[in-house]
Design an enzyme around this catalytic site. Structure first.
Site, PDB file in Angstrom:
ATOM      1  N   ASP A  51       0.827  -1.205   0.000  1.00 37.79           N
ATOM      2  CA  ASP A  51       0.000   0.000   0.000  1.00 37.79           C
ATOM      3  C   ASP A  51       0.866   1.262   0.000  1.00 37.79           C
ATOM      4  O   ASP A  51       2.092   1.202   0.176  1.00 37.79           O
ATOM      5  CB  ASP A  51      -0.906  -0.022   1.232  1.00 37.79           C
ATOM      6  CG  ASP A  51      -2.193   0.758   1.023  1.00 37.79           C
ATOM      7  OD1 ASP A  51      -2.381   1.327  -0.062  1.00 37.79           O
ATOM      8  OD2 ASP A  51      -3.013   0.777   1.965  1.00 37.79           O
ATOM      9  N   TYR A 121       6.996 -10.096   7.019  1.00 35.30           N
ATOM     10  CA  TYR A 121       6.806  -8.659   7.186  1.00 35.30           C
ATOM     11  C   TYR A 121       7.391  -8.241   8.529  1.00 35.30           C
ATOM     12  O   TYR A 121       7.425  -9.025   9.480  1.00 35.30           O
ATOM     13  CB  TYR A 121       5.321  -8.294   7.201  1.00 35.30           C
ATOM     14  CG  TYR A 121       4.612  -8.337   5.879  1.00 35.30           C
ATOM     15  CD1 TYR A 121       4.547  -7.216   5.059  1.00 35.30           C
ATOM     16  CD2 TYR A 121       3.965  -9.500   5.452  1.00 35.30           C
ATOM     17  CE1 TYR A 121       3.863  -7.241   3.849  1.00 35.30           C
ATOM     18  CE2 TYR A 121       3.285  -9.534   4.241  1.00 35.30           C
ATOM     19  CZ  TYR A 121       3.231  -8.404   3.449  1.00 35.30           C
ATOM     20  OH  TYR A 121       2.558  -8.443   2.253  1.00 35.30           O
TER      21      TYR A 121
END
Length: 275
Positions: A51, A121
């Site tokens: 994003d 992540y």
């Protein structure tokens, strides 16, 4: 077919996925420079659609070229990285391998998205009065007092296979997209988290990272998990509410915790069988 890892600072990008020409995206930037280098339209496929503001050290792309167009990978990396801006670079460029075992058996070609077997992540944050200005684009500022025992206990709840409906955004849109591209299969909100670990960072007191090793993620899932666990750790949400959201798979609108800000998130690595 060729494969490459990609590192980028997401600060000045409007996410990874190419959009209209008015927006600067990672995919659009790479497409433009590759097409210019080979004097032919080239479109890369990314493993993850990060994003706006999210960083990556280990994004993966694949792209196709005519035979014998690319054989000297060191020279190619030098040339393409000279063309690319300072906030995005390619590395570990090579011929695309087979992906999963079942793909190898059926002779299917490697695909950056479909061949992925897992992702790592990290979410970085600072709990001091302020974030070092040099680190401000990589660390979220969590200024409220944090109960780290509650934070650790909250994060540990998410390890395993769960329904993450309460921790994903844009579900209806992604379901429509999934139905279009995946032959009308409904988008499942069931995901598996293999490991979550909270660690101190080495840059100074008050700096931390949360590591998430997952199979795959829903849109904004990691940031929603972090935001929800921080809400518990700062006494803005009860542990009982968090348990209910995770166990009952309620809509995201029932989860009142805010998503953690984008710039603390980094896609560190994507795992493949042979790459």
């Amino acid at each position: 077919r060729f494969v490459s890892r990609v590192a980028y600072d997401g600060t000045r990008f409007r996410g990874f996925q190419e959009q209209s020409e008015q927006y600067r995206t990672v995919q659009g930037t790479i497409n433009s420079k590759l097409s210019g280098l080979f004097n032919s339209p080239i479109k890369v496929v990314g493993a993850s659609r990060t994003d706006l503001g999210v960083h990556a050290r280990g994004q993966v792309i694949h792209f196709d070229l005519p035979p014998d167009s690319l054989t000297d990978f060191d020279t190619f990396e030098y040339k393409i990285n000279r063309l690319l801006p300072e906030d995005v670079k390619l590395y570990n460029v090579t011929f695309a391998p087979y992906g999963r075992l079942e793909q190898e058996e059926s002779d299917d070609i490697f695909h950056a998205t479909k061949s992925a077997e897992g992702k790592l992540y990290t979410y970085r944050f600072c709990n001091n009065q302020f974030v070092d200005p040099v680190l401000r684009q990589q660390y979220a500022h969590m200024y409220k007092p944090i109960d780290f025992e509650k934070l650790t206990a909250s994060l540990e709840m998410f390890v395993g296979t769960h329904d993450f409906r309460s921790f994903c955004n844009r579900l209806e849109k992604d379901t429509r997209d999934n139905q279009y591209y995946e032959e009308k299969k409904a988008l499942s909100t069931i995901r598996t988290v293999h490991r979550i670990e909270l660690q101190k960072e080495g840059v100074g007191d008050g700096y931390y990272r949360i590591e998430f090793e997952i199979g795959s993620a829903l849109y904004r899932m990691i940031r929603n998990i972090v935001g929800s666990c921080m809400a518990v750790a700062t006494n803005d949400m009860t542990m009982e509410t968090l348990v209910m959201l995770l166990q009952e798979g309620l809509p995201r609108t029932e989860n009142k915790a805010k998503s953690a800000v984008a710039h603390g998130l980094c896609l560190e690595k994507i795992f493949y069988r042979n790459y």
